[in-house]
Motif scaffolding. Structure first.
Motif, mmCIF file in Angstrom:
data_model
loop_
_atom_site.group_PDB
_atom_site.id
_atom_site.type_symbol
_atom_site.label_atom_id
_atom_site.label_comp_id
_atom_site.label_asym_id
_atom_site.label_seq_id
_atom_site.Cartn_x
_atom_site.Cartn_y
_atom_site.Cartn_z
ATOM 1 N N GLN A 129 -3.132 -16.637 -5.520
ATOM 2 C CA GLN A 129 -3.734 -15.217 -5.589
ATOM 3 C C GLN A 129 -3.240 -14.450 -4.511
ATOM 4 O OE1 GLN A 129 -7.918 -14.915 -5.524
ATOM 5 N NE2 GLN A 129 -7.852 -12.805 -6.440
ATOM 6 N N ARG A 130 -2.340 -13.355 -4.762
ATOM 7 C CA ARG A 130 -1.654 -12.370 -4.178
ATOM 8 C C ARG A 130 -2.963 -11.475 -3.331
ATOM 9 N NH1 ARG A 130 3.072 -9.752 -6.928
ATOM 10 N NH2 ARG A 130 1.472 -9.204 -8.090
ATOM 11 N N PRO A 131 -2.621 -10.812 -2.149
ATOM 12 C CA PRO A 131 -3.710 -9.915 -1.825
ATOM 13 C C PRO A 131 -3.369 -8.698 -3.021
ATOM 14 C CG PRO A 131 -2.290 -10.556 0.161
ATOM 15 C CD PRO A 131 -1.595 -11.254 -1.084
ATOM 16 N N PRO A 132 -4.388 -8.231 -3.260
ATOM 17 C CA PRO A 132 -4.186 -6.925 -4.355
ATOM 18 C C PRO A 132 -3.688 -5.831 -3.462
ATOM 19 C CG PRO A 132 -6.563 -7.298 -3.776
ATOM 20 C CD PRO A 132 -5.856 -8.446 -3.335
ATOM 21 N N SER A 133 -3.237 -4.891 -4.580
ATOM 22 C CA SER A 133 -2.414 -3.612 -3.847
ATOM 23 C C SER A 133 -3.554 -2.761 -3.107
ATOM 24 C CB SER A 133 -1.787 -2.835 -4.670
ATOM 25 O OG SER A 133 -2.521 -2.582 -5.979
ATOM 26 N N SER A 134 -4.804 -3.040 -3.878
ATOM 27 C CA SER A 134 -5.842 -1.981 -3.242
ATOM 28 C C SER A 134 -6.426 -2.656 -1.943
ATOM 29 C CB SER A 134 -6.870 -2.017 -3.931
ATOM 30 O OG SER A 134 -7.610 -3.269 -4.450
ATOM 31 N N SER A 135 -5.953 -3.658 -1.376
ATOM 32 C CA SER A 135 -6.570 -4.474 -0.362
ATOM 33 C C SER A 135 -6.410 -3.544 1.067
ATOM 34 C CB SER A 135 -6.109 -5.864 -0.086
ATOM 35 O OG SER A 135 -4.801 -5.861 0.144
ATOM 36 N N SER A 136 -5.096 -3.120 1.413
ATOM 37 C CA SER A 136 -4.955 -2.025 2.266
ATOM 38 C C SER A 136 -5.975 -0.886 2.210
ATOM 39 C CB SER A 136 -3.352 -1.537 2.283
ATOM 40 O OG SER A 136 -3.057 -0.969 0.989
ATOM 41 N N PHE A 137 -6.240 -0.340 1.137
ATOM 42 C CA PHE A 137 -7.092 0.890 0.938
ATOM 43 C C PHE A 137 -8.332 0.378 1.256
ATOM 44 C CE2 PHE A 137 -10.334 2.589 -2.005
ATOM 45 C CZ PHE A 137 -10.241 3.843 -1.350
ATOM 46 N N MET A 138 -8.998 -1.018 0.788
ATOM 47 C CA MET A 138 -10.351 -1.338 1.060
ATOM 48 C C MET A 138 -10.310 -1.586 2.556
ATOM 49 S SD MET A 138 -12.085 -1.514 -1.355
ATOM 50 C CE MET A 138 -13.583 -2.452 -0.579
ATOM 51 N N VAL A 139 -9.106 -2.103 3.394
ATOM 52 C CA VAL A 139 -9.292 -2.208 4.953
ATOM 53 C C VAL A 139 -9.313 -0.795 5.608
ATOM 54 C CG1 VAL A 139 -8.009 -2.935 6.928
ATOM 55 C CG2 VAL A 139 -8.057 -4.358 4.833
ATOM 56 N N LYS A 140 -8.599 0.319 4.939
ATOM 57 C CA LYS A 140 -8.734 1.311 5.639
ATOM 58 C C LYS A 140 -10.189 2.131 5.569
ATOM 59 C CE LYS A 140 -3.804 2.497 5.189
ATOM 60 N NZ LYS A 140 -2.753 3.270 4.569
ATOM 61 N N TRP A 141 -10.534 1.736 4.111
ATOM 62 C CA TRP A 141 -11.841 2.531 3.927
ATOM 63 C C TRP A 141 -13.111 1.646 4.739
ATOM 64 C CZ3 TRP A 141 -16.644 0.525 2.314
ATOM 65 C CH2 TRP A 141 -17.569 1.582 1.674
ATOM 66 N N VAL A 142 -12.871 0.503 5.103
ATOM 67 C CA VAL A 142 -13.903 -0.038 5.742
ATOM 68 C C VAL A 142 -13.842 0.371 7.221
ATOM 69 C CG1 VAL A 142 -14.605 -2.303 6.917
ATOM 70 C CG2 VAL A 142 -14.072 -2.228 4.326
ATOM 71 N N ILE A 143 -12.662 0.408 7.862
ATOM 72 C CA ILE A 143 -12.333 0.943 9.327
ATOM 73 C C ILE A 143 -12.815 2.559 9.359
ATOM 74 C CG2 ILE A 143 -10.677 1.521 10.850
ATOM 75 C CD1 ILE A 143 -8.905 -0.775 9.906
#
Length: 455
Positions: free
Chosen positions: A144-158
């Motif tokens: 499983q690859r990191p989804p393209s939305s993972s960076s967005f989720m990280v930014k959202w959490v931060i």
């Protein structure tokens, strides 16, 4: 070192929130580590089995075309190896580094086995499954690859955590103002009291610890105000009591300097000077004795003795005072033994009986009785003298206070006797009460424990 309580409260909150968030993250990760990996494993297994069924149903070329167009390839990367080691892949890497497949893993899958590779941390698993096709068995590895939305989720959490921290900080800043305000009031009030100003109004209506502290502070301030008032009255009373005999001594000493003074006048002046000097000596002795009693520097010397016998001895010792005025005693003294300081209690009975004699009418009767229960002994001394007004009864145990001031010349005294009596009884863990009515007499009730302990 940070001295401001306000800053301390804010920093404590921030450190607690940040530290608690970090600790909670790691604890939650540790607790749910296996569950997270298991969920990812199930996802990979389901997807791999779906791909296997496609190759079982469709011809190899159609199956390759079908798999290559699957939308799931946005999240999964597929590698297929045949027996010669030729690689066929589906899905773009997009900067993702695929997991390493060893020769041992490849051989195991080609032989019909299943390989599960667990990577570091909570990251996708590499799953190897045998794939049966028209061309023979292949080894399929799915990860499983990191989804393209993972960076967005990280930014959202931060951003979410940052905004939460900012909002929480602003709220604690406002809350800390209300928390610190009563403490600042207490600090300001303390400075005012230190400067001698006791007219401080706190107006703190909070409940809980701060409210309790504020009300305790107000009670302390009230006590200090009373103490200051007592100190001023004490200085004023001492000055008045000392000034009077000093004036008499000075005046009669000046009169003695006259040359033509008669002998009998000279003798009378000397008697007055001696009497006034004795009065000052008694006053000084009473002040010293009361000071020692209040500071408790004089320890009680507890000994067992007969209380009724002690009172009889005191009455006999002061016989000249009551026999000269034809005063009689009615005694109801039951045998009682107590553990107390003999000398100090002797002074209590001497002062109380002396007052009863002093304020009784000629030919009057003084009643003395003793009653005992399981824990206490009650000594009652009553007379039918002039009595004490209700207003004076509240103050008769104060230093220098003299009840019936209109007769102060007739009934001489320094006003220290009852203050000393009160202190001695208190040191014996006892109590003293007065019941009186003007023109009807006075009764003094002294309560003492049968066994007194020393402080």
């Amino acid at each position: 070192m940070i001295r401001s309580l306000y800053i301390r409260v804010v920093l404590t909150f921030l450190v607690s929130v940040i530290g608690g968030t970090i600790i909670a993250f790691y604890v939650a990760t540790w607790v749910f580590y296996d569950q997270l990996n298991e969920n990812m494993q199930i996802t990979l297994l389901d997807f791999g089995q779906d791909v296997s069924r496609i190759y079982e149903i469709l011809p190899t070329r159609e199956a390759d075309s079908f798999v290559g167009e699957m939308k799931q390839l946005n999240s999964f990367y597929i590698r297929m190896y045949d027996g010669t080691g030729r690689l066929q892949s589906f899905g773009a890497l997009k900067g993702h580094n695929p997991g390493t497949v060893t020769k041992e893993q490849l051989k195991k899958v080609l032989d019909g086995g299943v390989v599960q590779v667990r990577t570091n941390g909570i990251t996708p698993l590499l799953l190897g499954l045998p794939l049966k096709t028209e061309m023979g068995t292949k080894a399929m590895f799915v990860e499983q690859r990191p989804p393209s939305s993972s960076s967005f989720m990280v930014k959202w959490v931060i951003n979410f955590l940052t905004y939460s921290l900012i909002a929480g900080s602003l709220l604690i800043l406002v809350a800390a103002v209300f928390l610190i305000r009563p403490i600042k009031k207490l600090t300001k009030a303390t400075k005012q009291i230190a400067d001698g100003d006791f007219s401080v109004k706190l107006n703190i209506k909070q409940k809980g610890e701060l409210g309790t502290l504020a009300r305790s502070f107000e009670e302390m301030m009230h006590d200090l105000q009373q103490l200051e008032q007592m100190r001023r009255e004490f200085v004023s009373n001492v000055s008045h009591e000392v000034q009077s005999p000093l004036t008499s001594i000075s005046g009669y000493a000046q009169a003695l300097k006259q040359v033509d003074i008669a002998e009998h006048e000279r003798s009378r002046y000397l008697d007055i000077i001696i009497a006034e000097a004795n009065r000052m000596s008694k006053l000084s002795d009473s002040l010293l004795k009361l000071s020692l009693l209040e500071s408790q520097s004089r320890q009680l010397r507890l000994t067992p003795f007969s209380l009724d016998e002690q009172i009889r001895r005191v009455i006999v010792a002061i016989q000249p005072q009551w026999s000269a005025r034809n005063i009689s005693f009615e005694l109801d003294l039951k045998p009682v033994r107590v553990m107390a300081d003999y000398d100090q209690l002797n002074q209590v009975w001497t002062n109380l009986l002396g007052n009863s004699i002093k304020f009784s009418k000629d030919g009057g009767i003084i009643n003395v009785s003793i009653q005992q229960d399981v824990k206490n002994v009650l000594v009652t001394i009553s007379d039918n003298g002039i009595g004490i007004s209700p207003e004076d009864q509240k103050r008769i145990f104060e230093r220098f206070f003299k009840a019936d001031r209109s007769h102060s010349r007739k009934y001489s005294g320094s006003g220290m006797g009852l203050a000393i009596v009160k202190q001695i009884v208190s040191l014996h863990q006892g109590d003293i009460q007065v019941e009186s009515e003007l023109g009807r007499g006075t009764a003094v009730i002294v309560t003492l424990p049968v066994t007194t302990r020393a402080d």
